[in-house]
Design an enzyme around this catalytic site. Structure first.
Site, PDB file in Angstrom:
ATOM      1  N   ASP A 368      11.776  64.412   8.075  1.00  0.00           N
ATOM      2  CA  ASP A 368      11.053  63.664   7.207  1.00  0.00           C
ATOM      3  C   ASP A 368      11.495  62.094   7.163  1.00  0.00           C
ATOM      4  OD1 ASP A 368      13.041  64.682   5.516  1.00  0.00           O
ATOM      5  OD2 ASP A 368      12.118  63.799   3.948  1.00  0.00           O
ATOM      6  N   GLU A 369      10.996  61.103   7.059  1.00  0.00           N
ATOM      7  CA  GLU A 369      11.294  59.872   6.466  1.00  0.00           C
ATOM      8  C   GLU A 369      12.161  59.235   7.408  1.00  0.00           C
ATOM      9  OE1 GLU A 369      10.571  60.473   1.557  1.00  0.00           O
ATOM     10  OE2 GLU A 369      12.384  61.129   2.381  1.00  0.00           O
ATOM     11  N   ALA A 370      12.107  59.371   8.413  1.00  0.00           N
ATOM     12  CA  ALA A 370      12.940  58.859   9.548  1.00  0.00           C
ATOM     13  C   ALA A 370      12.654  57.545   9.788  1.00  0.00           C
ATOM     14  CB  ALA A 370      12.979  59.664  10.870  1.00  0.00           C
TER      15      ALA A 370
END
Length: 566
Positions: A368-370
């Site tokens: 997530d949230e890369a």
């Protein structure tokens, strides 16, 4: 999974007032009537033809269906069972498995009742005698599946029957909740110890009923995690997702990369001392969870949320320069160096060592949230990381952004979006679901336990809004993503994550997890027909004295009429 975090570090437990009115509840009449009728019939069965006097033991017997999660089928009938000083716990079938459950039950009941409750082998012939409790493991329990059970209660005894030790264990949790709340005390209490008469036949709706604990933002010791495991078991949670790595801390020893834990685990949000688990300590958590029939799902978040690793080993950075350790709460700024070969040596080593000490099926690789990784690099990286997980015999699990990578057999995507998450993102998840990816639902504005209850809550965050107990309960996993095209058959289950930017102690965990976690557990276990806020809040209120007896520092939501005594 988290979105932007700028909440201040805090360490106080909230008991905040709640001012907004109840909203958004849609009664499910079938479930409501089922539980109301069960409660009424149970009371009649207890009292018999004569009316029970107010305050008498018969009047105080808990209705057969008044537990959380709600059972699938409840048939009140007959007189109640009364646990007596001469009672035994009789166990039948697969001696080791059943004996373990019987010993666990005896350990729960002995301190408060003061009874000896010996655990004895049972031939299985005849009905329970001498007011005994019988635990029976038999392959002939048709329809109960891998986790279901049947509980028969009457004047002469209680029998819990299941096909598996997990089913027996869940049946014991039901028996436990049917007894007075004071049974949870650790000192001798006054009885009577009665269970309403009748039959409960119960199976879970979903196979995956999880709770996630973030031990990276703040570290929690083995005893602290074990305490949470015991609390989860009461509500038939069967998966413990441990978030073991993030920007602020690496919490598991990796022999081939020792600085991950030694240096990367040395701090926490707010600049605390951090900590990490040795492999032996991690295995202790896994074994303790297994004794409570929870499977541990370890998570190593990648390619983002990796600052602790990048700070520990300069070669993992594209420029070869290690960043400083991080103790803040921002997200999305870190990334493993996708083009470097050493990155995949690192990934292989970490997953290999973690898989070797994890008997469970799943290994969670985040995803997530890369925000600091290009989409092309992200897909390339996740494709290779998924292959490594499979190489070491585990099922790939990741946050729902993983659905942009190539599908692999059995993959599980954990959806953490909101009610109003964009159509394109939801469509991507739906396409993956139709292609075989299974979905665990953990919507941030419903099931995230670190969201504040209201604007006055001291702990937690509000980037996904405030989430009171009604909102966390009043949604249906089977239809939550139906409008996006996710078939109900693709839903593997639900999870209640607890991120710990502001969570430091077990009291903090309890204040944010309870009473919301029991509702998520019910969404995972109980039939959709039983889901109704008005009946649930009555059953939840009855959990108040039990949580108090257990020492759980729960949030007294004003939406629930909590009793003033046990």
């Amino acid at each position: 999974m988290r979105q932007h975090r700028s909440a201040p570090y805090a360490a106080a437990s909230p008991h905040s007032p709640r001012s907004r009115a109840l909203s958004g509840t849609v009664p499910r009449l079938a479930g409501s009537l089922l539980l109301v009728l069960a409660a009424g019939a149970s009371a009649l069965g207890v009292a018999g033809s004569a009316q029970a006097r107010p305050g008498s033991p018969a009047a105080q017997v808990r209705p057969l269906g008044q537990i959380v999660p709600a059972p699938a089928q409840v048939h009140p009938a007959g007189a109640p069972y009364t646990l007596t000083p001469s009672a035994r716990i009789r166990v039948e079938g697969h001696a080791g498995d059943v004996h373990q459950v019987g010993t666990y039950l005896a350990g729960l009941l002995r301190p408060s009742t003061g009874y000896a409750l010996p655990v004895v082998d049972d031939s299985g012939r005849g009905s329970p005698g001498g007011h005994d409790i019988r635990l029976s493991l038999t392959s002939g329990s048709a329809g109960l599946g891998a986790e279901g059970y049947r509980l028969d209660s009457g004047r002469d005894g209680v029998t819990v029957t299941a096909r598996t030790s997990a089913g027996l264990f869940h049946g014991v949790q039901t028996l436990r909740q049917l007894l007075p709340a004071s049974v949870e005390e650790r000192t001798t209490q006054h009885g009577p110890w009665q269970v309403a008469g009748g039959i409960i036949t119960d199976v879970p709706r979903y196979a995956y009923r999880g709770a996630m604990l973030d031990v990276s933002r703040h570290f929690f010791t083995v005893p602290q995690v074990e305490k949470y495991i015991d609390q989860l078991a009461l509500y038939k949670i069967n998966e413990l997702h441990l978030h073991l790595s993030d920007d602020q801390g690496w919490r598991i020893a990796i022999t081939s990369w020792p600085r991950l834990a030694a240096y990367g685990g040395s701090t926490a949000v707010g600049g605390g001392t951090g900590g990490s688990y040795t492999k032996a300590q991690y295995e202790q958590i896994v074994a303790y969870a297994a004794s409570r029939h929870l499977e541990v799902v370890p998570e190593i978040d990648m390619p983002s949320h990796t600052n602790a690793a990048l700070a520990s080993y300069p070669q993992l950075n594209c420029d070869g320069v290690a960043p400083p350790l991080y103790t803040g709460t921002e997200v999305g700024f870190s990334s493993l160096c996708v083009p470097k070969d050493v990155t995949y040596t690192f990934v292989d080593d970490v997953i290999r060592e973690l898989a070797a000490i994890t008997p469970g099926r799943y290994l969670h690789i985040g995803g997530d949230e890369a925000h600091s990784t290009s989409q092309a690099d992200y897909v390339s990286f996740m494709n290779r990381a998924e292959a490594v997980v499979q190489k070491y015999g585990k099922t790939v699990m990741g946050w729902h952004q993983i659905t942009s990578a190539a599908p692999v057999d059995g993959r599980v995507a954990e959806y953490w979006g909101y009610d109003d998450t964009g159509a394109a993102e939801r469509a991507q998840v739906a396409a993956a679901a139709k292609n075989g990816t299974r979905i665990v639902l953990a919507p941030a504005d419903r099931s995230y336990l670190d969201m504040k209850y209201d604007e006055d809550t001291v702990l937690g965050q509000d980037w996904a809004g405030t989430v009171e107990v009604d909102r966390s309960y009043d949604w249906d996993p089977g239809t939550y993503l139906a409008d996006a095209g996710v078939p109900s058959s693709a839903v593997l289950g639900v999870e209640a994550p607890l991120w710990t930017e502001t969570i430091v102690t077990n009291d903090d965990i309890e204040a944010m997890a309870f009473p919301r976690l029991p509702g998520i557990a019910e969404l995972g276990w109980s039939p959709e027909a039983t889901h109704d806020w008005d009946t649930y809040r009555v059953r939840l209120a009855a959990q108040g004295p039990r949580m108090t007896a257990l020492g759980i520092d729960f949030h007294r939501s004003p939406l629930v009429d909590w009793p003033t005594d046990g």
